[in-house]
Design an enzyme around this catalytic site. Structure first.
Site, PDB file in Angstrom:
ATOM      1  N   SER A   1      42.531  22.936  29.407  1.00 16.66           N
ATOM      2  CA  SER A   1      41.488  22.520  30.339  1.00 16.66           C
ATOM      3  C   SER A   1      41.645  23.222  31.687  1.00 16.66           C
ATOM      4  CB  SER A   1      41.534  21.006  30.527  1.00 16.66           C
ATOM      5  OG  SER A   1      42.794  20.615  30.999  1.00 16.66           O
TER       6      SER A   1
ATOM      7  N   HIS B   1      51.439  18.553  37.568  1.00 18.93           N
ATOM      8  CA  HIS B   1      51.177  17.183  38.023  1.00 18.93           C
ATOM      9  C   HIS B   1      51.265  17.066  39.535  1.00 18.93           C
ATOM     10  CE1 HIS B   1      52.608  17.164  33.864  1.00 18.93           C
ATOM     11  NE2 HIS B   1      51.649  16.274  33.696  1.00 18.93           N
TER      12      HIS B   1
ATOM     13  N   ASP C   1      46.560  20.238  19.806  1.00 23.22           N
ATOM     14  CA  ASP C   1      47.351  19.450  20.763  1.00 23.22           C
ATOM     15  C   ASP C   1      47.912  18.203  20.123  1.00 23.22           C
ATOM     16  OD1 ASP C   1      47.049  20.974  23.111  1.00 23.22           O
ATOM     17  OD2 ASP C   1      45.034  20.179  23.426  1.00 23.22           O
TER      18      ASP C   1
HETATM   19  N1  GLN Z   1      44.293  20.868  25.863  1.00 23.49           N
HETATM   20  C1  GLN Z   1      44.468  19.700  26.661  1.00 23.49           C
HETATM   21  C2  GLN Z   1      44.195  20.031  28.111  1.00 23.49           C
HETATM   22  O1  GLN Z   1      44.512  21.075  28.529  1.00 23.49           O
HETATM   23  C3  GLN Z   1      45.860  19.136  26.545  1.00 23.49           C
HETATM   24  C4  GLN Z   1      46.009  17.887  27.359  1.00 23.49           C
HETATM   25  C5  GLN Z   1      47.341  17.215  27.248  1.00 23.49           C
HETATM   26  O2  GLN Z   1      48.307  17.820  26.915  1.00 23.49           O
HETATM   27  N2  GLN Z   1      47.415  15.964  27.569  1.00 23.49           N
HETATM   28  O3  GLN Z   1      43.691  19.228  28.856  1.00 23.49           O
END
Ligand code: GLN
Ligand code: ZN
Length: 755
Positions: free
Chosen positions: A433, A694, A599
């Site tokens: 994302s 984060h 994922d």
């Molecule tokens: N592909 C998802 C993203 O990039 C993975 C999100 C996650 O690992 N929680 O948002």
């Protein structure tokens, strides 16, 4: 008599969430917040009015573990001078004086508690005020209150020791915990207190985690001391059986014991011993973690089998755990059709079920009860035979499926892929994302509300994808992504397109503090009608000559983040989802997508609490992932992503997934985690998170170079990928752009130096 272990506190319409957020942003004051909290408690007790007791102190402005820490004055040094709500919320959310305490998952639920920090410098001191206030509120409204309190073993076991000896800290903590019980005992002539000790449900491993040599004697002594204070003590465990501890608790003077017979059916093994004691037994019989209507008839049979061993007079019916983990009520749920809605039961409805079950169990069957029982029977029969819960085509497909391995071994696959992709060493990519902007959120909302046409929506999404691809090309990322602008949530997006799922309007569940989630509901057999991601991903690929990575959520994660049906084993549900994902992978590869990421962010969350059950889970979770990915041709590169850092215990399973590339969260631990991969001789490729997404901090080129160098000390350059440690959707473009630019620059420098 019947009983619950706690009620959702966030409010029917998430009133508490709104009040908290207003309070934090200064839009309401302490008194206003308190008055909303009080009125919520009052409403929630009203719903519990037909139970033996109403729960007190299950309510919390943030979290119960934090409440107890605060009531014992167990505050980290950085917040010592703060008190009242300021100190409380400082621990939960951080303050200018210091960062917040960590939050972590409450056993195997999706609820997160605030991790207490204990140190030998602490001065514990009991403060009963908050409990007292709630107790008196309930009494003044005419209710009979029961106090919910976290047991000292669970509290201590979940805390983090910052400094000092465990033994010493425990004995200090214990004396103020006992002081708290003293104060509680003064509230009334015989106060009922339910001590939650879910740590006992982890078996002896749970006790090991206390790591301070606590043996049965400590448990017996403390619960005897507690009982001596003149309260009625009930000790409850949940989420699993706790037979090892039941045996110990039966040697104490406590009044009663509460056991979960839904997730801990093995508790039955303790029934003979309980029968011999004089203790009251709370039978956790209504599922507190799932949302399906109970089958009262079969529950009655089960209860009768218990009553053959333990005298009926000593049995109290209960929910299996606190109802905190399920939504408030079905009232006003408009999106779910009436058939499926009739199969559901949320917190308020569960309480009703409990009182009916109780009446039926005790033989008090009046016309109301009779009517309820008949209706319940009908609902369950309808659910069992509905074509929506039994799709023959899907069932046959799963039954006939034989797990295949990928066509070639990793070493042969990777050779083909390397030859085809011609990627440079240390290829760069991202986790999927990109920032979710207000415009993108608004666009999705407008489509949902019908304010824009499908084609206007698609144009908006495509515009985002174009910008995203262009940016990645400009800065020189090697494997691009489309950015996931069409997804609000990585599970919801797939659930909304799969058969067998429904979504509610208001079925929110507290995740932590004011944050709530609305998990998808899997009610029926799962299948895919049409491709779910193909259009966006192939569009993105059409914009670039570089490799574009397709992005899917894995079956285990979809299952673990949903409310799954309870009429089919979880492994079966997971297999159905896995086959749907396999179909999607096939569509993507046939459309020319050469790299696909599956994922599995919640793979680890599904691990059982008791070590003896781990093998079984690993087996089917692994198999599900493999069902999804086995369809990939040798030339299709399968990536997976897991966003946590504890791989020690599960590395063998990770290895067995046999993903060509795994990206993981390692940024906060340097190269430590990678060493686990090295130790087991992990051969497939790894993308250790190079910086922590984060935090808003932008990593410098130098930071990244150093991090890469550290990684190169552990694994050879041929095996490494360079990527952030998770998806970027919660970040802002202003942070993402320079961060990723710095990554590509740092990688360029490192490549140069390796020449
Ligand atoms: N592909 C998802 C993203 O990039 C993975 C999100 C996650 O690992 N929680 O948002
Ligand atoms: Zn992640």
């Amino acid at each position: 008599m019947s009983n619950i272990l706690g009620f959702p506190r966030i409010g029917k319409n998430r009133e508490l969430k709104k009040a908290l957020e207003n309070f934090w942003s200064g839009k309401c004051n302490h008194d206003e917040l308190e008055s909303i909290a009080r009125s919520l408690r009052e409403k929630h007790w009203q719903i519990q009015k037909d139970l033996e007791y109403v729960c007190v102190n299950d309510f919390s402005l943030y979290d119960n573990v934090l409440d107890l820490a605060y009531a014992l004055n167990a505050k980290p040094a950085r917040f010592k001078e703060l008190d009242g709500l300021e100190g409380y919320f400082a621990m939960a959310r951080g303050h200018k004086n210091g960062i917040a305490c960590e939050i972590t998952k409450w056993f195997n639920t999706n609820y997160h508690y605030v991790v207490p920090e204990l140190s030998s410098d602490d001065n514990y001191k009991a403060n009963v005020e908050s409990i007292k206030k709630q107790y008196n509120e309930a009494k003044s409204l005419g209710y009979k209150p029961k106090i919910s309190l976290i047991g000292i073993f669970t509290f201590f076991g979940l805390s983090k020791i910052i400094k000092g000896e465990k033994q010493e800290i425990f004995s200090k903590l214990k004396s103020s915990y006992l002081d708290l019980i003293d104060e509680i005992a003064k509230l009334d002539s015989e106060v009922v207190v339910e001590f939650s000790e879910p740590i006992f449900a982890q078996g002896l491993n749970g006790l090991d985690s206390l790591k301070c040599g606590y043996d049965r004697n400590a448990i017996v002594c403390i619960y005897n001391e507690i009982t001596k204070k003149g309260i009625k003590a009930i000790v409850s465990t949940f989420f699993e059986h706790s037979n090892e501890f039941t045996e110990i608790l039966l040697n104490t003077n406590i009044y009663g014991i509460g056991l979960d017979f839904i997730y801990g059916e093995k508790n039955k093994e303790s029934l003979q011993a309980i029968a011999k004691s004089n203790k009251i037994l709370h039978v956790g019989i209504i599922d507190g973690r799932n949302i399906w209507v109970a089958n009262i008839e079969s529950k009655l049979e089960f209860l009768d089998s218990i009553a053959k061993i333990v005298p009926k007079e000593r049995i109290i019916l209960s929910t299996s755990c606190s109802l905190l983990h399920i939504p408030f009520s079905k009232d006003g749920e408009e999106k779910i059709d009436s058939e499926i809605l009739s199969w559901l039961s949320f917190a308020a409805e569960k309480i009703k079920e409990l009182t009916i079950l109780e009446a039926a169990f005790k033989g008090n069957i009046d016309s109301n009860v009779k009517e309820f029982l008949e209706k319940n029977k009908q609902i369950n029969a309808n659910r069992a035979k509905s074509s929506r819960t039994n799709n023959k085509t899907i069932r046959d497909r799963v039954a006939a499926y034989k797990l295949i391995q990928r066509e070639l071994e990793f070493s042969d696959r990777i050779a083909i892929q390397k030859e085809d992709f011609k990627l440079p060493i240390l290829p760069t990519t991202t986790i999927g994302s990109f920032p979710q902007t207000n415009e993108i959120r608004a666009l999705r909302q407008q489509l949902k509300k019908g304010e824009i046409t499908e084609s206007q929506y698609k144009e908006g999404i495509k515009e985002y994808i174009r910008d995203c691809v262009k940016f990645q090309e400009e800065i020189g990322i090697d494997v691009l992504v489309h950015g996931e602008p069409e997804r609000n949530d990585m599970v919801e997006y797939f659930g909304e397109q799969l058969n067998g799922f429904v979504f509610s309007t208001n079925a929110w569940v507290q995740s932590y503090g004011s944050r709530c989630v609305k998990p998808p509901i899997i009610y029926g057999d799962v299948s895919r009608t049409k491709a779910m991601t193909l259009e966006w991903i192939t569009y993105a690929q059409s914009l670039t000559k570089k490799l574009l990575k397709g992005m899917l959520t894995g079956p285990v994660t979809i299952l673990n983040w949903s409310f799954a049906r309870d009429d089919l084993p979880r492994d079966e549900v997971c297999k159905q989802i896995a086959l749907a994902i396999a179909d999607e992978i096939d569509d993507l590869q046939n459309a020319g997508i050469k790299i696909i990421q599956v994922d599995e962010a919640a793979f680890k969350e599904g691990y059982p609490l008791r070590s003896e059950n781990i093998k079984k889970y690993e087996q089917w979770a692994l198999e599900s992932f493999k069902i999804s990915t086995a369809i990939a041709k040798p030339s299709t590169q399968i990536h997976t992503h897991m966003c946590y850092s504890e791989f020690n215990d599960i590395i063998k399973t990770i290895e067995a997934l046999d993903a060509d590339v795994i990206s993981i969260e390692t940024a906060r631990s340097g190269n430590e985690i990678l060493k686990v991969f090295e130790k087991v001789g992990y051969t497939n490729e790894v993308g250790p998170g190079i910086y922590d997404i984060h935090s808003p901090r932008i990593p410098s080129i130098e930071d990244i170079e150093n991090q890469i160098k550290a990684l190169l000390e552990v694994l050879p350059k041929e095996q490494l990928w360079i990527n952030p440690d998770c998806g970027l959707k919660t970040r802002k473009w202003e942070e993402v752009k320079p961060s990723l630019k710095n990554i590509t620059k740092a990688v360029e420098n490192i490549r140069e130096s390796l020449k």
